[in-house]
Design a protein around this motif. Structure first.
Motif, PDB file in Angstrom:
ATOM      1  N   ARG A 203     -36.651   7.463 -13.623  1.00 55.92           N
ATOM      2  CA  ARG A 203     -38.168   7.445 -12.541  1.00 55.92           C
ATOM      3  C   ARG A 203     -37.582   5.945 -12.151  1.00 55.92           C
ATOM      4  O   ARG A 203     -37.362   5.242 -13.238  1.00 55.92           O
ATOM      5  N   THR A 204     -38.014   5.623 -10.568  1.00 54.18           N
ATOM      6  CA  THR A 204     -37.230   4.799  -9.713  1.00 54.18           C
ATOM      7  C   THR A 204     -39.156   4.549  -9.275  1.00 54.18           C
ATOM      8  O   THR A 204     -39.993   4.955  -9.111  1.00 54.18           O
ATOM      9  N   SER A 205     -39.409   2.980  -9.582  1.00 54.23           N
ATOM     10  CA  SER A 205     -40.335   2.820  -9.438  1.00 54.23           C
ATOM     11  C   SER A 205     -40.523   1.331  -8.382  1.00 54.23           C
ATOM     12  O   SER A 205     -40.478   0.519  -9.272  1.00 54.23           O
ATOM     13  N   GLY A 206     -40.603   1.298  -7.156  1.00 54.49           N
ATOM     14  CA  GLY A 206     -40.977   0.559  -6.276  1.00 54.49           C
ATOM     15  C   GLY A 206     -42.640  -0.109  -6.293  1.00 54.49           C
ATOM     16  O   GLY A 206     -43.102   1.109  -5.255  1.00 54.49           O
ATOM     17  N   GLU A 207     -43.452  -0.904  -6.675  1.00 51.78           N
ATOM     18  CA  GLU A 207     -44.534  -1.446  -6.042  1.00 51.78           C
ATOM     19  C   GLU A 207     -44.282  -2.269  -4.899  1.00 51.78           C
ATOM     20  O   GLU A 207     -43.837  -3.225  -4.182  1.00 51.78           O
ATOM     21  N   VAL A 208     -45.774  -1.413  -4.544  1.00 50.37           N
ATOM     22  CA  VAL A 208     -46.210  -2.012  -2.780  1.00 50.37           C
ATOM     23  C   VAL A 208     -47.548  -3.493  -3.100  1.00 50.37           C
ATOM     24  O   VAL A 208     -47.830  -3.744  -3.965  1.00 50.37           O
TER      25      VAL A 208
ATOM     26  N   VAL B  63     -36.624  -6.033 -11.982  1.00 54.66           N
ATOM     27  CA  VAL B  63     -36.438  -6.468 -11.177  1.00 54.66           C
ATOM     28  C   VAL B  63     -37.931  -6.984 -10.365  1.00 54.66           C
ATOM     29  O   VAL B  63     -38.463  -6.565  -9.453  1.00 54.66           O
ATOM     30  N   TRP B  64     -37.759  -7.746 -10.620  1.00 58.83           N
ATOM     31  CA  TRP B  64     -39.007  -9.201 -10.027  1.00 58.83           C
ATOM     32  C   TRP B  64     -39.400 -10.432  -9.395  1.00 58.83           C
ATOM     33  O   TRP B  64     -38.273 -11.147  -9.871  1.00 58.83           O
ATOM     34  N   GLU B  65     -39.985 -10.018  -8.265  1.00 61.31           N
ATOM     35  CA  GLU B  65     -39.211 -11.327  -7.051  1.00 61.31           C
ATOM     36  C   GLU B  65     -40.913 -11.833  -6.528  1.00 61.31           C
ATOM     37  O   GLU B  65     -41.117 -10.917  -5.699  1.00 61.31           O
ATOM     38  N   SER B  66     -40.923 -12.904  -6.407  1.00 61.64           N
ATOM     39  CA  SER B  66     -42.016 -13.667  -6.538  1.00 61.64           C
ATOM     40  C   SER B  66     -42.501 -13.339  -4.341  1.00 61.64           C
ATOM     41  O   SER B  66     -41.183 -13.318  -4.004  1.00 61.64           O
TER      42      SER B  66
ATOM     43  N   ALA C  67     -41.808  -4.956  -7.117  1.00 66.84           N
ATOM     44  CA  ALA C  67     -41.453  -5.112  -8.532  1.00 66.84           C
ATOM     45  C   ALA C  67     -40.367  -3.928  -8.133  1.00 66.84           C
ATOM     46  O   ALA C  67     -41.038  -2.742  -7.515  1.00 66.84           O
ATOM     47  N   GLY C  68     -39.433  -3.959  -9.051  1.00 68.85           N
ATOM     48  CA  GLY C  68     -38.551  -2.508  -8.527  1.00 68.85           C
ATOM     49  C   GLY C  68     -37.755  -2.231 -10.021  1.00 68.85           C
ATOM     50  O   GLY C  68     -37.540  -2.781 -10.596  1.00 68.85           O
ATOM     51  N   VAL C  69     -38.581  -1.686 -10.424  1.00 71.89           N
ATOM     52  CA  VAL C  69     -38.160  -0.820 -12.150  1.00 71.89           C
ATOM     53  C   VAL C  69     -37.071   0.575 -12.303  1.00 71.89           C
ATOM     54  O   VAL C  69     -38.353   1.578 -11.353  1.00 71.89           O
ATOM     55  N   THR C  70     -36.151   0.373 -12.810  1.00 77.85           N
ATOM     56  CA  THR C  70     -35.705   1.840 -13.295  1.00 77.85           C
ATOM     57  C   THR C  70     -35.550   2.891 -14.591  1.00 77.85           C
ATOM     58  O   THR C  70     -35.828   1.737 -15.502  1.00 77.85           O
TER      59      THR C  70
END
Length: 365
Positions: free
Chosen positions: A122-127, A340-343, A347-350
């Motif tokens: 499950r991939t999750s990309g934060e708005v 991966v988190w970038e200021s 965020a993008g999480v698998t």
């Protein structure tokens, strides 16, 4: 080979660090000894734990993209950070100790094989940051950036069956789902007019055809994966050779350091059909490298307990610091999650829900 490209795990699963200076005999003995040390440290009373000396954080070329897992969120430079990596408990165990213990655990796993390698994730990309809105109508219409004050994530389930010998495999992705961490965030989204933050259809997408895993820029066969060395020094030599080739790739040259290449390749190999011996060797190679720190105990997005190891980088001197994180089961050494988190980019999480061998296309674990 960018981190953004590799976060799209419904399309690619497989895609680094100072040469391992581990003497094999001493390293094996150290791993066995540290395995017990790790277990005792993790269960020792907090008052008895000593603060671990943190290794120097590596400044390297990990390239992160906002919400690359979903590939749908429109963000702008300079946006507010959408999230921080989840907090993890402090541990007296350092990264090297944990990775060597993981090598021991991985080596104990039974060898298995099958017709298809199955991976459910499950991939999750934060708005976060800004979204694009259209102002005006007709010839006067124009696009502007509107700041988002609420938090939301776009979650996309996916499944993959990789067949041996380039046989017909299958990939399933979707439907996308908008998820809010709190009721207040959802209320803010509704106040904003309930904008459509997912770009694709809300339907499940299915693809079938021949496919192969890959390491770096090269596709490889299942036979090649099975033949990867089980000795840490030899495995590192193989990966360094591949890194040297990818640096010279005329169409898609890798621009980061070997540290980044190994870190990203390790993530992909841990999610694929490598042997227990190769998996153990991979953890040993990682254990000998600088730039990896222990974040400690945490849970993945399914609530499963694990230990988090991280690499940080600040490509422009700190303005856009990036952290990539592997969450690994302390008991089984299985990869649970990668993020991966970038200021300024979210965020993008698998999250890897299930992976392993199955005997038929469509079979599940």
């Amino acid at each position: 080979m960018t981190t953004g490209e590799k976060m799209k795990d419904a399309d690619t699963i497989f895609r680094e660090l100072k040469p391992a200076a581990l003497d094999e005999l001493a390293g094996d003995a150290h791993a066995r000894r540290r395995d017990g040390d790790l277990a005792r440290a993790m269960h020792a009373p907090a008052a008895r734990r000593r603060r671990a000396r943190r290794p120097v954080l590596l400044v390297a070329g990990v390239a992160a993209a906002a919400c690359a897992a979903a590939g749908t969120v429109v963000l702008a430079n300079g946006g507010e950070p959408a999230s921080r990596p989840p907090a993890a408990g402090r541990e007296a165990v350092d990264a090297r100790t944990f990775l060597l213990a993981s090598a021991t655990a991985a080596a104990k796993a039974p060898a298995a094989t099958g017709r298809y390698w199955y991976n459910r994730q499950r991939t999750s990309g934060e708005v976060g940051g800004y979204r694009t809105v259209v102002v005006g109508k007709g010839p006067d219409a124009r696009k502007v950036k509107k700041k988002i004050s609420y938090r939301a994530s776009i979650e996309t389930p996916g499944e993959m069956w990789l067949a041996r010998d380039q046989g017909k495999g299958r990939k399933i992705s979707g439907p996308e789902k908008l998820v809010f961490p709190t009721a207040g965030d959802e209320a803010g989204w509704r106040k904003d007019g309930s904008p459509r933050l997912v770009s694709g259809s809300n339907e499940k997408r299915i693809w079938e055809g021949p496919s192969r895993p890959s390491i770096g820029n090269d596709e490889v066969s299942f036979k090649e994966l099975a033949a990867l060395p089980t000795d840490a020094g030899r495995l590192q030599a193989v990966l360094r050779d591949r890194y040297a080739r990818d640096l010279k790739d005329s169409e898609n040259p890798f621009t980061g350091t070997f540290t980044v290449y190994l870190w990203e390749t390790a993530r992909d190999l841990l999610a694929g059909p490598i042997t227990p011996g190769t998996k153990s060797a991979l953890f040993k190679v990682l254990a000998g490298q600088p730039g990896i720190r222990m974040a400690g105990r945490t849970t993945d997005r399914l609530g499963r307990p694990g230990m988090a190891v991280t690499v940080k980088e600040a490509p422009d001197g700190g303005a856009n610091a990036t952290e990539s994180r592997l969450v690994i089961s302390a008991k089984t050494a299985d990869l649970l999650e990668f993020g991966v988190w970038e200021s300024g980019y979210g965020a993008g999480v698998t999250t890897y829900e299930k992976m392993g061998w199955v005997g038929a296309l469509g079979a599940r674990l």
